[in-house]
Design an enzyme around this catalytic site. Structure first.
Site, PDB file in Angstrom:
ATOM      1  N   GLU A 127      17.066  -7.578 -40.034  1.00 38.79           N
ATOM      2  CA  GLU A 127      17.059  -8.945 -40.532  1.00 38.79           C
ATOM      3  C   GLU A 127      18.380  -9.599 -40.157  1.00 38.79           C
ATOM      4  O   GLU A 127      19.418  -8.958 -40.319  1.00 38.79           O
ATOM      5  CB  GLU A 127      16.882  -8.989 -42.058  1.00 38.79           C
ATOM      6  CG  GLU A 127      16.666 -10.413 -42.551  1.00 38.79           C
ATOM      7  CD  GLU A 127      16.412 -10.499 -44.071  1.00 38.79           C
ATOM      8  OE1 GLU A 127      16.501  -9.466 -44.765  1.00 38.79           O
ATOM      9  OE2 GLU A 127      16.144 -11.605 -44.538  1.00 38.79           O
ATOM     10  N   MET A 269      19.004  -3.634 -47.685  1.00 36.90           N
ATOM     11  CA  MET A 269      17.939  -4.229 -46.884  1.00 36.90           C
ATOM     12  C   MET A 269      16.599  -3.603 -47.232  1.00 36.90           C
ATOM     13  O   MET A 269      16.473  -2.384 -47.281  1.00 36.90           O
ATOM     14  CB  MET A 269      18.290  -4.035 -45.403  1.00 36.90           C
ATOM     15  CG  MET A 269      17.268  -4.599 -44.454  1.00 36.90           C
ATOM     16  SD  MET A 269      17.107  -6.400 -44.662  1.00 36.90           S
ATOM     17  CE  MET A 269      15.382  -6.606 -44.304  1.00 36.90           C
ATOM     18  N   GLU A 270      15.604  -4.475 -47.411  1.00 36.69           N
ATOM     19  CA  GLU A 270      14.314  -4.084 -47.985  1.00 36.69           C
ATOM     20  C   GLU A 270      13.279  -3.588 -46.984  1.00 36.69           C
ATOM     21  O   GLU A 270      12.074  -3.673 -47.258  1.00 36.69           O
ATOM     22  CB  GLU A 270      13.740  -5.290 -48.728  1.00 36.69           C
ATOM     23  CG  GLU A 270      13.268  -6.468 -47.839  1.00 36.69           C
ATOM     24  CD  GLU A 270      14.288  -7.577 -47.636  1.00 36.69           C
ATOM     25  OE1 GLU A 270      15.493  -7.323 -47.806  1.00 36.69           O
ATOM     26  OE2 GLU A 270      13.876  -8.708 -47.295  1.00 36.69           O
ATOM     27  N   ASN A 271      13.663  -3.052 -45.822  1.00 35.96           N
ATOM     28  CA  ASN A 271      12.698  -2.569 -44.826  1.00 35.96           C
ATOM     29  C   ASN A 271      11.545  -1.824 -45.503  1.00 35.96           C
ATOM     30  O   ASN A 271      11.770  -1.027 -46.407  1.00 35.96           O
ATOM     31  CB  ASN A 271      13.390  -1.593 -43.868  1.00 35.96           C
ATOM     32  CG  ASN A 271      14.738  -2.094 -43.439  1.00 35.96           C
ATOM     33  OD1 ASN A 271      14.844  -3.148 -42.847  1.00 35.96           O
ATOM     34  ND2 ASN A 271      15.787  -1.362 -43.795  1.00 35.96           N
ATOM     35  N   GLU A 304      15.819  -4.898 -53.968  1.00 36.87           N
ATOM     36  CA  GLU A 304      15.150  -4.422 -52.742  1.00 36.87           C
ATOM     37  C   GLU A 304      13.741  -3.937 -53.061  1.00 36.87           C
ATOM     38  O   GLU A 304      12.811  -4.171 -52.298  1.00 36.87           O
ATOM     39  CB  GLU A 304      15.961  -3.321 -52.055  1.00 36.87           C
ATOM     40  CG  GLU A 304      17.416  -3.669 -51.739  1.00 36.87           C
ATOM     41  CD  GLU A 304      17.619  -5.009 -51.060  1.00 36.87           C
ATOM     42  OE1 GLU A 304      16.749  -5.421 -50.273  1.00 36.87           O
ATOM     43  OE2 GLU A 304      18.637  -5.678 -51.337  1.00 36.87           O
ATOM     44  N   GLU A 326      14.048 -14.878 -50.986  1.00 37.24           N
ATOM     45  CA  GLU A 326      15.317 -14.505 -51.614  1.00 37.24           C
ATOM     46  C   GLU A 326      15.508 -15.139 -52.996  1.00 37.24           C
ATOM     47  O   GLU A 326      15.906 -14.470 -53.943  1.00 37.24           O
ATOM     48  CB  GLU A 326      16.492 -14.825 -50.692  1.00 37.24           C
ATOM     49  CG  GLU A 326      16.504 -13.998 -49.402  1.00 37.24           C
ATOM     50  CD  GLU A 326      16.462 -12.492 -49.625  1.00 37.24           C
ATOM     51  OE1 GLU A 326      16.714 -12.030 -50.756  1.00 37.24           O
ATOM     52  OE2 GLU A 326      16.159 -11.758 -48.648  1.00 37.24           O
TER      53      GLU A 326
END
Ligand code: 0A1
Ligand code: ZN
Length: 880
Positions: A127, A269-271, A304, A326
């Site tokens: 991202e 980071m929310e992968n 996350e 967000e």
């Protein structure tokens, strides 16, 4: 997103859909730190907006192209073009199977975007636009597809190979390499892709969802951190349970992986199913992490996790819609923390943060609406405005619609858009339709920047027992938008008698509400008439900070003392204390500027002394009420910022209160000593919080150094050790240097604790800190390549220590600009954050303006300056 450019600015209005549908994407990564070979295979067919002649445009940066083939035939030069930003396959007609082979060089990647090294492992950050540094691909959030990923690497160096989804196959090669194939059953945009390869330890637990799915929870860390994951794991389990209970949302895969790294540009980071976290938001033990760290971990783990629905299952059409995921996810993490701990304390902390960091952003050169209309570099728009003000906008829906109405809106949003990439307008429509309300006017919150000023005036008619509250609003012009329109502002309020009783709130023609109600200002001015009001009331306005505005009501100090002592709403009680303190500090800034003697209004003393005597209220709330407004927020109140005046006046007020109230401060400090060993219960955290606020006041008295020395020597936890160390270092105690040495010797091998050691020294007020920072950046434990170190030293100094950064000889600016230039060549994203330190430069005195301007110009003139830093610096220079 066609990057239709005017000097590479991207405009929201130019959105057009990608002309191809991506049916599948298969990757094979032959991983090696020096050179990683990437085989990409995509199945494409014409999509919406497709024209027959369409080329296939793929993003790609910092890569070497080896081969392109379409439908099994290698393409000749002339059939495709490839430049530094994209690969274009010409005459692709009906599409088909596109195969690409390319090379990347992770070892040289210092920008921490794309595939990069951290310690002994490799990981990715995609991202917003990092995937294009990994593979040639349509790197835009509205292109969603299923990923089938095979990772191949040397087994001894990279025993762990992770990607999104489920591991479906694995095997060995006869050259010492092994491979794992991961398939993610959910279609996703490229920014949610992740891979990790290396030698990591794994902590495992599990969670059973309410519909019976068994989920394996795994946290991967470097081996030495194996014993610091239990709080993160607990937080994950709490998050999963909470999202089921409060939002009815369950996890949708069998694995949830988290990997912690010391080298990360942001928090986490929310992968999809493979979150990557800054180790600061995973690792904790009582002796290394403060209570604030524990709460930060819980909040970020929650954030996350909550993205899995708000961001991943429903994602953004384009990056202008970033607040769609967000703002909403911050709101959800705020609610999670509020439900887990004290709602009032969480609200106060969030509002403090908003005011000290988002309000200045809105009044500076980077002002933008929560849904911006244009950007040059999207990484510069991961801002307080998009995140925190975005969350305030979501909170206003909640205030207007209530919990049930809000949840109905969420259900409709998922019903309509699960699996799709959508816009903020789609979210608003779901909220409006689910509740049968018109939110047209409310949509202006997405389009308009700036902090609205809400002015309230009261008029009491004794004969008619009637109180009229007149509200009016005005949003001052911002750098991006000169014209402003009225917004829809929900004002939660109550009325108090002079003896602190709550009055029923009956508007004309109404039965009346007990204690609290929400009134709505939906034009420039509006009056609200309350009947049956027996005496001139004191209005309690903007309870729980029901809208992100600046409120002005002509309260007397006596009104504020009344609200502080009696209002039903904890937030407004805190707010009254803040306003009292703020008035007192600003009055002293003025006295100091006129060379008058500083003085403390004696009326403040009983109000603060009552806080110390209060044994009923949550100590964490008392701690918040005793904490004076910060220097950044006070600066917001002044047309020309008097850095030294603000610091001196604030210190004077604190020190006068401390010396007048030394005995009660000392008694309360003593009484809050923990009876047993460290525990992380909210009650114990609350006690430590108040105790350490008392200590910070006591540092202004003769008793302070003794208390801090003792606390430093006897503490069994990082919260108390650090508070004591800060007290000693800030007050220049004779024991400070030795305490710093002891701390350093004990913790030199723990990167996260050393960050605290650096930060304390970079935060010491006063120009002397410039020299200290110059030394700290030469310390062997400092590395300009590590974002946490940069934030702890340069970030703390330039963004949180006004009297040091703004040293009147300009030495702070010079040092800082040197570092921004050095950092920009390595990591533009973090350099751009640091460059934001000049954002308010036009609001200082002439001398400082000139000094800052010359550093801004020097940075601007640097050859090879990144687009990231350039956008920040040029916007700042454009303010004149
Ligand atoms: N989506 C993440 C934030 C994030 C953004 C960019 C990053 O790399 C440059 C990393 C993380 C979040 O909201 O947690
Ligand atoms: Zn987020």
């Amino acid at each position: 997103m066609s990057k239709e450019t005017a000097g590479n600015t991207v405009y929201r209005k130019n959105y057009s859909p990608y002309p191809w549908r991506l049916l599948q994407a298969k990757f094979r990564f032959e991983i090696d730190a020096e050179t990683t070979r990437v085989f990409t295979e995509m199945e494409l067919e014409p999509g919406g907006g497709h024209s027959k002649a369409a080329d296939i445009e793929l993003d790609g940066q910092d890569m070497e192209l080896v081969r392109v083939a379409l439908n099994g035939r290698a393409l000749e030069p002339g059939e495709f073009t490839c430049d530094a930003e994209r690969l274009v396959v010409h005459g692709a007609k009906a599409g088909g199977r596109l195969e690409i082979e390319s090379l990347i060089h992770p070892q040289n990647n210092t920008a921490l975007e794309g595939l990069y090294p951290s310690g002994k492992f490799l990981l990715t950050q995609c991202e917003a636009e990092g995937f294009r540094k990994i593979a040639y691909f349509p790197d835009r959030p509205d292109v969603m597809t299923r990923y089938d990923v095979t990772l191949v690497a040397d087994r001894s160096r990279f025993p762990v190979l992770l990607s999104n989804g489920n591991p479906v196959e694995s095997g060995e090669l006869d050259d010492g390499r092994h491979w794992v194939r991961w398939v993610d059953p959910f279609a996703k945009p490229s920014y949610l892709f992740a891979l990790v390869a290396g030698d990591l330890a794994c902590v495992e637990d599990h969670f059973t969802t309410r519909s019976g799915r068994e989920v394996a929870l795994r946290i991967y860390v470097e081996h030495e951190n194996f014993d610091k994951c239990s709080h993160a794991m607990e937080s994950l389990i709490h998050s999963m349970k909470w999202d089921e209970d409060r939002f009815g949302l369950e996890y949708d895969l069998d694995i949830y992986n988290i990997v912690a790294t010391n080298d990360f540009n942001m928090g986490a980071m929310e992968n999809k199913s493979l979150n990557i976290f800054n180790s600061k938001y995973v690792l904790a033990s009582p002796d290394t992490a403060t209570d604030a760290d524990y709460q930060g971990i819980e909040g970020v783990i929650g954030h996350e996790y909550f993205h899995n629905w708000t961001g991943n299952r429903v994602t953004c059409q384009d990056w202008f819609q970033l607040t769609l995921k967000e703002g909403l996810t911050v709101f959800r993490d705020q609610e999670f923390s509020s439900d887990m701990h004290s709602r009032a304390v969480k609200r106060i902390q969030d509002v403090r943060d908003l005011r000290s960091r988002q309000f200045p952003e809105d009044s500076g050169p980077m002002a933008h609406p929560i849904r911006p209309d244009k950007y040059k570099e999207i990484s510069n728009f991961y801002t307080m405005t998009v995140y925190q003000k975005g969350a305030e906008v979501i909170r206003m829906y909640h205030t207007l619609l209530g919990e049930d109405g809000f949840q109905a809106g969420m259900r409709l949003y998922f019903e309509r858009h699960d699996g799709a990439a959508v816009t903020c307008d789609d979210f608003l429509a779901a909220m409006a339709d689910a509740n049968g309300v018109d939110l047209e006017l409310f949509s202006r919150w997405y389009a308009q920047s700036g902090t609205p000023e809400l002015s309230a005036r009261g008029d009491y008619d004794q004969a008619a027992c009637r109180f009229t509250l007149q509200l009016s609003q005005k949003t001052p012009p911002t750098y991006d938008q000169p014209e402003k329109k009225p917004l829809l502002i929900p004002v939660s309020m109550g009325l108090l008698t002079r003896s602190g009783e709550a009055l029923p709130l009956a508007l004309e023609g109404e039965e009346g509400h007990p204690e609290t109600r929400v009134i709505i200002l939906d034009r420039e001015e509006k009056s609200f008439v309350f009947n049956n009001v027996p005496e001139h009331p004191v209005p309690s306005l903007l309870r729980d900070f029901s809208a992100p505005v600046k409120l002005d009501y002509p309260y007397s100090n006596a009104d504020l003392a009344l609200l502080m002592a009696h209002d039903r709403n904890a937030f407004t009680r805190w707010e009254a204390a803040q306003t009292l303190a703020q008035r007192e500090i600003l009055a002293n800034v003025e006295r100091r500027a006129k060379n008058q003697a500083l003085q403390l209004d004696p009326a403040l003393v009983p109000a603060f002394s009552a806080l110390l005597d209060d044994m009923e209220t949550d100590p964490a709330l008392i701690a918040e009420a005793l904490s004076l407004p910060g220097e950044e927020y006070l600066a917001e109140m002044m047309p020309v910022i008097d850095v030294d005046g603000i610091h001196a006046a604030r210190k004077f007020v604190k020190s006068s209160l401390a010396n007048t109230l030394e005995k009660p401060l000392f008694d309360r400090y003593r009484s809050l000593l923990s009876p047993g060993p460290y525990d992380k219960s909210p009650a114990s955290m609350a006690r430590r919080s108040l105790r350490n606020v008392c200590l910070s006041y006591l540092m202004e008295t003769a008793a302070g150094i003794g208390c801090a020395n003792e606390q430093f020597a006897t503490s069994d936890n990082m919260t108390d050790s650090l508070a004591a160390l800060r007290g000693l270092v800030w007050s220049g105690a004779p024991s400070a240097a030795a305490a710093l040495d002891t701390f350093e010797n004990r913790w030199q091998h723990d990167a996260l604790v050393m960050d605290k050691w650096f930060a304390i020294q970079a935060s010491v007020p006063g120009p002397g800190t410039v020299g200290r920072v110059a030394e700290l950046v030469r310390h062997p434990a400092f590395s300009i390549r590590n974002p946490n170190k940069v934030r702890s030293v340069i970030g703390v100094f330039a963004l949180m220590n006004p009297t040091a950064f703004h040293a009147s000889d300009g030495s702070g600016y010079r040092l800082h600009a040197d570092k921004v230039i050095e950092l920009d060549a390595l990591n533009p994203q973090v350099a751009a954050r640091m460059a934001g330190a000049y954002n308010a430069w036009t609001r200082y005195d002439d001398r400082r303006r000139e000094l800052m301007k010359s550093q801004l110009s020097r940075i601007a003139a640097t050859t090879g300056l990144s687009g990231d830093v350039s956008e920040i610096i040029h916007n700042a220079l454009g303010m004149e």
